[in-house]
Design a protein around this motif. Structure first.
Motif, PDB file in Angstrom:
ATOM      1  N   PRO A  24       0.844  -1.203   0.000  1.00  0.00           N
ATOM      2  CA  PRO A  24       0.000   0.000   0.000  1.00  0.00           C
ATOM      3  C   PRO A  24       0.873   1.246   0.000  1.00  0.00           C
ATOM      4  O   PRO A  24       1.912   1.298   0.657  1.00  0.00           O
ATOM      5  CB  PRO A  24      -0.787  -0.122   1.310  1.00  0.00           C
ATOM      6  N   ARG A  60      -2.521   0.078  -8.140  1.00  0.00           N
ATOM      7  CA  ARG A  60      -1.091   0.228  -7.879  1.00  0.00           C
ATOM      8  C   ARG A  60      -0.245   0.004  -9.130  1.00  0.00           C
ATOM      9  O   ARG A  60       0.975   0.089  -9.067  1.00  0.00           O
ATOM     10  CB  ARG A  60      -0.653  -0.725  -6.768  1.00  0.00           C
ATOM     11  N   HIS A  79      -8.311   5.466  -4.006  1.00  0.00           N
ATOM     12  CA  HIS A  79      -7.445   4.429  -3.422  1.00  0.00           C
ATOM     13  C   HIS A  79      -6.100   5.020  -3.003  1.00  0.00           C
ATOM     14  O   HIS A  79      -5.597   4.727  -1.917  1.00  0.00           O
ATOM     15  CB  HIS A  79      -7.205   3.289  -4.414  1.00  0.00           C
ATOM     16  N   GLU A  83      -4.530   5.135   0.788  1.00  0.00           N
ATOM     17  CA  GLU A  83      -3.273   4.457   1.113  1.00  0.00           C
ATOM     18  C   GLU A  83      -2.113   5.424   1.357  1.00  0.00           C
ATOM     19  O   GLU A  83      -0.985   5.001   1.559  1.00  0.00           O
ATOM     20  CB  GLU A  83      -2.899   3.491  -0.017  1.00  0.00           C
TER      21      GLU A  83
END
Length: 102
Positions: A24, A60, A79, A83
């Motif tokens: 993360p 990611r 997201h 994170e």
């Protein structure tokens, strides 16, 4: 690589395994994933993510300029903020957030 969804190919499994390991707050570009694996290229990684990436932290894996794939910008941004991924505006700061796979 197949063009239908079906079961992931062995290459796709290797790509998805790398994506699952990205911590993360970190990211890899499509090209970074291919380079880490030593096979394929950004387009092949993108194809894997488009077909089978829904079960892994797909946000990611991004473009080399720190931007999200078309149509996924707002979802990715949510997201990334959740994170605490380093950002420069609405893009990821690749110098700070790039993960080298180690």
């Amino acid at each position: 690589m197949t063009t239908t969804r079906g079961e992931p190919t062995p290459y796709a499994e290797r790509v998805l395994d790398v994506v699952e390991r990205i911590p993360p707050g970190k990211v890899m570009s499509y090209g970074d994933v291919a380079e880490f694996l030593g096979e394929g290229g950004p387009r092949q990684v993108g194809r894997v993510m488009a077909l089978w990436g829904g079960a892994v932290p797909w946000w990611r894996v991004i473009r080399a300029d720190g931007s999200a794939a078309d149509g996924l910008q707002s979802e990715c941004l949510a997201h990334w903020r959740e994170e605490s991924t380093p950002l420069r505006g609405t893009r990821v700061d690749m110098r700070k957030a790039r993960w080298d796979g180690v």
